[in-house]
Design a protein around this motif. Structure first.
Motif, PDB file in Angstrom:
ATOM      1  N   UNK A  53      12.787 -14.342   7.558  1.00 26.87           N
ATOM      2  CA  UNK A  53      12.127 -13.244   8.250  1.00 26.87           C
ATOM      3  C   UNK A  53      10.641 -13.465   8.419  1.00 26.87           C
ATOM      4  N   UNK A  54      10.049 -14.283   7.548  1.00 21.71           N
ATOM      5  CA  UNK A  54       8.621 -14.574   7.668  1.00 21.71           C
ATOM      6  C   UNK A  54       8.310 -15.447   8.881  1.00 21.71           C
ATOM      7  N   UNK A  55       9.334 -16.014   9.513  1.00 19.36           N
ATOM      8  CA  UNK A  55       9.118 -16.837  10.709  1.00 19.36           C
ATOM      9  C   UNK A  55       9.175 -16.019  11.992  1.00 19.36           C
ATOM     10  N   UNK A  56       9.359 -14.719  11.846  1.00 18.63           N
ATOM     11  CA  UNK A  56       9.236 -13.812  12.980  1.00 18.63           C
ATOM     12  C   UNK A  56       7.805 -13.265  13.007  1.00 18.63           C
ATOM     13  N   UNK A  57       7.302 -12.997  14.195  1.00 23.47           N
ATOM     14  CA  UNK A  57       5.966 -12.422  14.311  1.00 23.47           C
ATOM     15  C   UNK A  57       5.958 -11.028  13.686  1.00 23.47           C
ATOM     16  N   UNK A  58       5.063 -10.826  12.731  1.00 22.12           N
ATOM     17  CA  UNK A  58       5.073  -9.559  12.014  1.00 22.12           C
ATOM     18  C   UNK A  58       3.675  -9.199  11.515  1.00 22.12           C
ATOM     19  N   UNK A  59       3.572  -7.991  10.994  1.00 21.02           N
ATOM     20  CA  UNK A  59       2.374  -7.503  10.310  1.00 21.02           C
ATOM     21  C   UNK A  59       2.781  -7.182   8.887  1.00 21.02           C
ATOM     22  N   UNK A  60       2.118  -7.791   7.917  1.00 27.51           N
ATOM     23  CA  UNK A  60       2.472  -7.548   6.522  1.00 27.51           C
ATOM     24  C   UNK A  60       2.387  -6.058   6.196  1.00 27.51           C
ATOM     25  N   UNK A  61       3.440  -5.573   5.538  1.00 30.77           N
ATOM     26  CA  UNK A  61       3.458  -4.229   4.960  1.00 30.77           C
ATOM     27  C   UNK A  61       3.427  -3.114   5.989  1.00 30.77           C
ATOM     28  N   UNK A  62       3.696  -3.409   7.264  1.00 33.08           N
ATOM     29  CA  UNK A  62       3.737  -2.315   8.234  1.00 33.08           C
ATOM     30  C   UNK A  62       4.873  -1.343   7.934  1.00 33.08           C
ATOM     31  N   UNK A  63       5.833  -1.773   7.104  1.00 31.55           N
ATOM     32  CA  UNK A  63       6.942  -0.916   6.683  1.00 31.55           C
ATOM     33  C   UNK A  63       6.548   0.016   5.542  1.00 31.55           C
ATOM     34  N   UNK A  64       5.286  -0.047   5.090  1.00 32.18           N
ATOM     35  CA  UNK A  64       4.775   0.824   4.044  1.00 32.18           C
ATOM     36  C   UNK A  64       3.975   1.960   4.672  1.00 32.18           C
ATOM     37  N   UNK A  65       3.973   3.126   4.024  1.00 35.29           N
ATOM     38  CA  UNK A  65       3.110   4.206   4.484  1.00 35.29           C
ATOM     39  C   UNK A  65       1.640   3.808   4.357  1.00 35.29           C
ATOM     40  N   UNK A  66       1.327   3.090   3.279  1.00 34.03           N
ATOM     41  CA  UNK A  66      -0.035   2.608   3.054  1.00 34.03           C
ATOM     42  C   UNK A  66      -0.123   1.200   3.623  1.00 34.03           C
ATOM     43  N   UNK A  67      -0.908   1.040   4.666  1.00 34.99           N
ATOM     44  CA  UNK A  67      -0.956  -0.252   5.360  1.00 34.99           C
ATOM     45  C   UNK A  67      -1.825  -1.253   4.590  1.00 34.99           C
ATOM     46  N   UNK A  68      -1.584  -2.518   4.869  1.00 37.32           N
ATOM     47  CA  UNK A  68      -2.390  -3.601   4.304  1.00 37.32           C
ATOM     48  C   UNK A  68      -3.470  -4.001   5.293  1.00 37.32           C
ATOM     49  N   UNK A  69      -4.628  -4.353   4.759  1.00 37.05           N
ATOM     50  CA  UNK A  69      -5.714  -4.874   5.592  1.00 37.05           C
ATOM     51  C   UNK A  69      -5.755  -6.389   5.418  1.00 37.05           C
ATOM     52  N   UNK A  70      -6.748  -6.911   4.717  1.00 38.48           N
ATOM     53  CA  UNK A  70      -6.855  -8.370   4.589  1.00 38.48           C
ATOM     54  C   UNK A  70      -5.728  -8.945   3.724  1.00 38.48           C
ATOM     55  N   UNK A  71      -5.301 -10.150   4.086  1.00 40.29           N
ATOM     56  CA  UNK A  71      -4.388 -10.950   3.272  1.00 40.29           C
ATOM     57  C   UNK A  71      -5.043 -12.305   3.057  1.00 40.29           C
ATOM     58  N   UNK A  72      -4.979 -12.807   1.828  1.00 39.67           N
ATOM     59  CA  UNK A  72      -5.627 -14.069   1.477  1.00 39.67           C
ATOM     60  C   UNK A  72      -4.558 -15.019   0.949  1.00 39.67           C
ATOM     61  N   UNK A  73      -4.194 -16.036   1.747  1.00 41.37           N
ATOM     62  CA  UNK A  73      -3.086 -16.937   1.448  1.00 41.37           C
ATOM     63  C   UNK A  73      -3.636 -18.289   1.013  1.00 41.37           C
ATOM     64  N   UNK A  74      -3.344 -18.664  -0.228  1.00 39.84           N
ATOM     65  CA  UNK A  74      -3.866 -19.901  -0.817  1.00 39.84           C
ATOM     66  C   UNK A  74      -2.738 -20.913  -0.993  1.00 39.84           C
ATOM     67  N   UNK A  75      -2.981 -22.130  -0.533  1.00 36.83           N
ATOM     68  CA  UNK A  75      -2.003 -23.209  -0.672  1.00 36.83           C
ATOM     69  C   UNK A  75      -2.181 -23.915  -2.008  1.00 36.83           C
ATOM     70  N   UNK A  76      -1.084 -24.019  -2.774  1.00 36.49           N
ATOM     71  CA  UNK A  76      -1.074 -24.786  -4.014  1.00 36.49           C
ATOM     72  C   UNK A  76      -0.315 -26.103  -3.858  1.00 36.49           C
ATOM     73  N   UNK A  77       0.673 -26.103  -2.997  1.00 36.84           N
ATOM     74  CA  UNK A  77       1.424 -27.328  -2.711  1.00 36.84           C
ATOM     75  C   UNK A  77       1.906 -27.260  -1.278  1.00 36.84           C
ATOM     76  N   UNK A  78       1.764 -28.377  -0.558  1.00 32.76           N
ATOM     77  CA  UNK A  78       2.158 -28.433   0.850  1.00 32.76           C
ATOM     78  C   UNK A  78       3.022 -29.659   1.082  1.00 32.76           C
ATOM     79  N   UNK A  79       3.829 -29.651   2.149  1.00 36.34           N
ATOM     80  CA  UNK A  79       4.535 -30.876   2.528  1.00 36.34           C
ATOM     81  C   UNK A  79       3.532 -31.995   2.808  1.00 36.34           C
ATOM     82  N   UNK A  80       3.979 -33.236   2.866  1.00 39.44           N
ATOM     83  CA  UNK A  80       3.054 -34.334   3.161  1.00 39.44           C
ATOM     84  C   UNK A  80       2.366 -34.145   4.504  1.00 39.44           C
ATOM     85  N   UNK A  81       1.252 -34.829   4.678  1.00 36.49           N
ATOM     86  CA  UNK A  81       0.386 -34.590   5.837  1.00 36.49           C
ATOM     87  C   UNK A  81       1.093 -34.772   7.168  1.00 36.49           C
TER      88      UNK A  81
END
Length: 307
Positions: A107-135
């Protein structure tokens, strides 16, 4: 400290450098970072050196940091309760092979807005990579500029959607990704209602607020409402409004859910590990309990208890 800002597109997205965000920041620097976020909607920070703790500490610059939901059958992988797990690995570091859990992730591969399903909406999201596929394997996040997309709408569409609201449901997006649930089951689940158009508080610009969690339009029949939502989502996610951000470990992307749609990019998540950890900032000026995400996910569809 002086911010260096390199735009990624004319109206949207920028790489930011020149500041060590692992350390305490003075007030002028904090203000400059917030202003950059309001201006560009998405900012990208490379090779940050952030840990789980400093990730959370830096996030507080933007406001109230939400607590991630606690899942009864899935112990958290992280020491900090504010970290949402946006990865494809389990607590032992293995690639997830539970088919229901993979439907949820899909479901994360669909265009979406985080937490729009909540009454209290989310503003900023900070996504940090710890491990990624090879370059050589691209596993980006894609972001879409909902402010510019609104500004470019024909006036007749602006007039049509002004004052309309949509109902959002988390498992509606998961159903679209293949999760085994039905419209009838969705009818009994929690929905949240938000305007289709609102004024982005950080910039004063109007923006479209839709995405894959948006199930219906209040006051319209289901078929007509979904056709309208599909049209708006397709408009916002045209190539001219979209940027893609790839990651190496230590890279951080920040986006504003009040004016940005996003989705995970396509890659073979059965072959490559991607360890991504996100903090979520509550919409400014809104009060709610600290555990409202846990409360939402406490009664999922029957199948979700197995995921």
């Amino acid at each position: 400290m002086t911010l260096t800002i390199t735009p990624l597109a004319d109206r949207f997205g920028a790489e930011v450098s020149g500041v060590d965000i692992t350390r305490p920041l003075d007030e002028p620097t904090k203000a400059a970072i917030r202003a950059a976020q309001d201006r560009w909607g998405v900012t990208v920070w490379r090779d940050t050196g952030l840990t789980d703790q400093t990730h959370v500490d830096f996030s507080r610059l933007f406001g109230h940091v939400e607590l991630a939901p606690v899942h009864k059958n899935r112990p958290p992988r992280f020491s900090r309760p504010e970290l949402f797990d946006a990865s494809n690995i389990d607590a032992d570091g293995n690639i997830v092979d539970n088919p229901l859990r993979r439907f949820v992730n899909a479901g994360n591969r669909l265009w979406h807005i985080d937490s729009s399903y909540m009454d209290v909406r989310s503003a900023q999201a900070l996504l940090l990579c710890h491990e990624a596929p090879p370059a050589h394997v691209s596993a980006p996040t894609l972001f879409a500029d909902a402010r510019s997309a609104y500004e470019d709408l024909p006036q007749r569409m602006k007039d049509r959607i002004e004052g309309l609201s949509a109902r959002h449901c988390y498992f509606y997006s998961r159903m679209q990704a293949g999760y085994p649930t039905t419209e009838e089951e969705l009818d009994g689940m929690r929905h949240s209602v938000h305007p289709l158009v609102h004024v982005h508080p950080g910039s004063g610009r109007k923006t479209i607020y839709a995405g894959a969690h948006a199930r219906d339009v209040v006051g319209l029949g289901r078929e007509e409402g979904r056709a309208l939502l599909d049209e708006l989502n397709a408009h916002v996610t045209q190539d001219r409004y979209v940027i893609a951000v790839d990651y190496r470990p230590g890279d951080l992307s920040i986006w504003d859910n009040l004016c940005v749609l996003h989705r995970a990019g396509d890659f073979d998540d059965t072959a490559w590990k991607r360890d991504m950890r996100r903090t979520t900032i509550r919409e400014p000026g809104v009060e709610a309990s600290d555990d409202h995400f846990t409360a939402l996910f406490a009664s999922p569809p029957k199948a979700a208890a197995e995921a």
